[in-house]
Design an enzyme around this catalytic site. Sequence first.
Site, PDB file in Angstrom:
ATOM      1  N   TYR A 145    -101.386  31.843 -93.753  1.00 18.07           N
ATOM      2  CA  TYR A 145    -100.007  32.281 -94.008  1.00 18.07           C
ATOM      3  C   TYR A 145     -99.955  33.793 -94.234  1.00 18.07           C
ATOM      4  O   TYR A 145     -99.210  34.502 -93.553  1.00 18.07           O
ATOM      5  CB  TYR A 145     -99.500  31.541 -95.237  1.00 18.07           C
ATOM      6  CG  TYR A 145     -98.062  31.819 -95.606  1.00 18.07           C
ATOM      7  CD1 TYR A 145     -97.007  31.320 -94.857  1.00 18.07           C
ATOM      8  CD2 TYR A 145     -97.747  32.565 -96.750  1.00 18.07           C
ATOM      9  CE1 TYR A 145     -95.676  31.548 -95.224  1.00 18.07           C
ATOM     10  CE2 TYR A 145     -96.429  32.790 -97.129  1.00 18.07           C
ATOM     11  CZ  TYR A 145     -95.396  32.285 -96.359  1.00 18.07           C
ATOM     12  OH  TYR A 145     -94.083  32.503 -96.735  1.00 18.07           O
ATOM     13  N   HIS A 181     -86.831  21.563-100.552  1.00 19.79           N
ATOM     14  CA  HIS A 181     -87.290  20.193-100.292  1.00 19.79           C
ATOM     15  C   HIS A 181     -87.922  19.636-101.566  1.00 19.79           C
ATOM     16  O   HIS A 181     -88.780  20.292-102.165  1.00 19.79           O
ATOM     17  CB  HIS A 181     -88.305  20.200 -99.146  1.00 19.79           C
ATOM     18  CG  HIS A 181     -88.511  18.847 -98.551  1.00 19.79           C
ATOM     19  ND1 HIS A 181     -89.077  17.814 -99.265  1.00 19.79           N
ATOM     20  CD2 HIS A 181     -88.201  18.343 -97.341  1.00 19.79           C
ATOM     21  CE1 HIS A 181     -89.115  16.738 -98.502  1.00 19.79           C
ATOM     22  NE2 HIS A 181     -88.577  17.033 -97.326  1.00 19.79           N
TER      23      HIS A 181
HETATM   24  P1  NAD Z   1     -88.642  25.961 -95.297  1.00 23.07           P
HETATM   25  O1  NAD Z   1     -89.946  25.277 -95.093  1.00 23.07           O
HETATM   26  O2  NAD Z   1     -87.555  25.225 -95.984  1.00 23.07           O
HETATM   27  O3  NAD Z   1     -88.063  26.515 -93.934  1.00 23.07           O
HETATM   28  C1  NAD Z   1     -88.847  26.831 -92.827  1.00 23.07           C
HETATM   29  C2  NAD Z   1     -88.209  26.187 -91.601  1.00 23.07           C
HETATM   30  O4  NAD Z   1     -88.973  26.543 -90.443  1.00 23.07           O
HETATM   31  C3  NAD Z   1     -88.193  24.664 -91.687  1.00 23.07           C
HETATM   32  O5  NAD Z   1     -86.917  24.175 -91.352  1.00 23.07           O
HETATM   33  C4  NAD Z   1     -89.245  24.241 -90.658  1.00 23.07           C
HETATM   34  O6  NAD Z   1     -88.979  22.967 -90.097  1.00 23.07           O
HETATM   35  C5  NAD Z   1     -89.144  25.369 -89.653  1.00 23.07           C
HETATM   36  N1  NAD Z   1     -90.362  25.549 -88.847  1.00 23.07           N
HETATM   37  C6  NAD Z   1     -91.648  25.563 -89.265  1.00 23.07           C
HETATM   38  N2  NAD Z   1     -92.476  25.743 -88.230  1.00 23.07           N
HETATM   39  C7  NAD Z   1     -91.686  25.837 -87.117  1.00 23.07           C
HETATM   40  C8  NAD Z   1     -91.956  26.022 -85.731  1.00 23.07           C
HETATM   41  N3  NAD Z   1     -93.201  26.140 -85.270  1.00 23.07           N
HETATM   42  N4  NAD Z   1     -90.899  26.062 -84.878  1.00 23.07           N
HETATM   43  C9  NAD Z   1     -89.629  25.919 -85.313  1.00 23.07           C
HETATM   44  N5  NAD Z   1     -89.311  25.739 -86.616  1.00 23.07           N
HETATM   45  C10 NAD Z   1     -90.344  25.712 -87.508  1.00 23.07           C
HETATM   46  O7  NAD Z   1     -88.981  27.316 -96.110  1.00 23.07           O
HETATM   47  P2  NAD Z   1     -88.025  28.495 -96.611  1.00 23.07           P
HETATM   48  O8  NAD Z   1     -88.316  28.708 -98.041  1.00 23.07           O
HETATM   49  O9  NAD Z   1     -86.639  28.288 -96.175  1.00 23.07           O
HETATM   50  O10 NAD Z   1     -88.644  29.734 -95.832  1.00 23.07           O
HETATM   51  C11 NAD Z   1     -87.999  30.355 -94.738  1.00 23.07           C
HETATM   52  C12 NAD Z   1     -88.756  31.619 -94.360  1.00 23.07           C
HETATM   53  O11 NAD Z   1     -88.771  32.527 -95.472  1.00 23.07           O
HETATM   54  C13 NAD Z   1     -90.213  31.376 -93.967  1.00 23.07           C
HETATM   55  O12 NAD Z   1     -90.544  32.216 -92.888  1.00 23.07           O
HETATM   56  C14 NAD Z   1     -90.974  31.794 -95.208  1.00 23.07           C
HETATM   57  O13 NAD Z   1     -92.264  32.239 -94.897  1.00 23.07           O
HETATM   58  C15 NAD Z   1     -90.095  32.904 -95.764  1.00 23.07           C
HETATM   59  N6  NAD Z   1     -90.297  33.067 -97.212  1.00 23.07           N
HETATM   60  C16 NAD Z   1     -89.728  32.198 -98.094  1.00 23.07           C
HETATM   61  C17 NAD Z   1     -89.969  32.388 -99.467  1.00 23.07           C
HETATM   62  C18 NAD Z   1     -89.353  31.486-100.505  1.00 23.07           C
HETATM   63  O14 NAD Z   1     -89.625  31.678-101.681  1.00 23.07           O
HETATM   64  N7  NAD Z   1     -88.496  30.549-100.178  1.00 23.07           N
HETATM   65  C19 NAD Z   1     -90.791  33.433 -99.910  1.00 23.07           C
HETATM   66  C20 NAD Z   1     -91.364  34.259 -98.962  1.00 23.07           C
HETATM   67  C21 NAD Z   1     -91.101  34.098 -97.615  1.00 23.07           C
END
Ligand code: NAD
Length: 323
Positions: A145, A181
């Site tokens: 990651y 989730h």
């Molecule tokens: P999440 O897991 O709820 O959302 C990620 C989404 O991407 C999901 O709907 C998943 O099904 C989709 N996904 C995964 N692999 C995929 C692929 N190969 N093709 C198409 N879709 C795919 O997580 P989130 O918290 O909503 O995170 C969203 C983004 O923000 C991510 O890139 C994550 O790295 C980044 N981020 C989130 C946080 C946090 O605290 N929530 C912190 C740092 C970075």
Amino acid sequence: MVKRILVTGGAGFLGSHLCDRLVRQGHDVICLDNLFTSQKSNIEHLLHERNFEFIRHDVTEPIMLEVDEIYNLACPAAPGHYQFNPIKTMKTSVLGAMNMLGLAKRVKAKIFHASTSEVYGDPDVHPQPESYRGNVNPIGPRACYDEGKRAAETLFFDYHRQNRVNIRVVRIFNTYGPRMHPYDGRVVSNFIRQAIAGEPITLYGEGTQTRSFCFVDDLLDGFVALMSAPDDLPGPVNIGNPTEFTIRELAELTVELAGSKSEIVRAKPLPVDDPLQRRPDITLARTRLGWEPKIPLREGLARTIAYFRSIDISKYRAPTPNY
Ligand code: NAD
Ligand code: UDP
């Protein structure tokens, strides 16, 4: 002006809130997701909107669409999820970024990328400014990651320099809120689920490690501010809440706000490479975007607990066994 906007990872926690906002603003929104760590219920309420469509697609495969803007969020974000299939995680970050950048280049779209505080690894500079280059273990269990996101940032800046693609890169710090989730294994969702069920609250290690938690609405204000900022600000920009808590403090607050009788237990040792401290330096976002978070943890956590109480958790399928 109405824009055609692609949101990858649009059915996820952050992506679905972003789609809500963009649809509300009247834009034509395409939500692309493979539903690995999310479910359609996050976007069900949008499916009947005339300016929203959903495409089930994996970002590691190319796709051709006519759009004005792209928000690239597709990537599993919770440690248990991204470590489940680490090679796929790296592919999603790197091939996903290449595919979306290629699309942005071809159709001249402005492209936003969700990077992460994980690019700082287990930081030895505290709080973390954007200029800090990080302390990442390139061969540890979090590397798929952390290094995937670092390589994606490299690609964004190379497409920017080499092909003049208009980019915006945010480094997101721990964000929480409704639509997390319930089985993502992240600390906020675990603690709330456990507190509501009256189960033990599982501290990893002593709970002295720190994080700084940002409520999702605040984070999205930051996204929108960066996307509409002048073109001389490609980022990276830290977006997060600079108020730092120990994980034990989070556990205690969750138990209090949920009115729970759960006991707080040391469930297992601190996971390998788990950062001991994390807090954003948000000077750049404050000065250039006029952005700072407004919602304190106590308020955001109460809203998130209310959300978890409003859903039927038994209907959720755990995306991976790691929670
Ligand atoms: P999440 O897991 O709820 O959302 C990620 C989404 O991407 C999901 O709907 C998943 O099904 C989709 N996904 C995964 N692999 C995929 C692929 N190969 N093709 C198409 N879709 C795919 O997580 P989130 O918290 O909503 O995170 C969203 C983004 O923000 C991510 O890139 C994550 O790295 C980044 N981020 C989130 C946080 C946090 O605290 N929530 C912190 C740092 C970075
Ligand atoms: N954590 C914990 N108990 C849990 C889940 C997580 O003590 O049930 C700890 C984890 O070890 C880390 C912090 O909480 O120190 C935040 O973990 P999370 O998985 O939410 O995100 P991270 O910031 O590590 O990516």
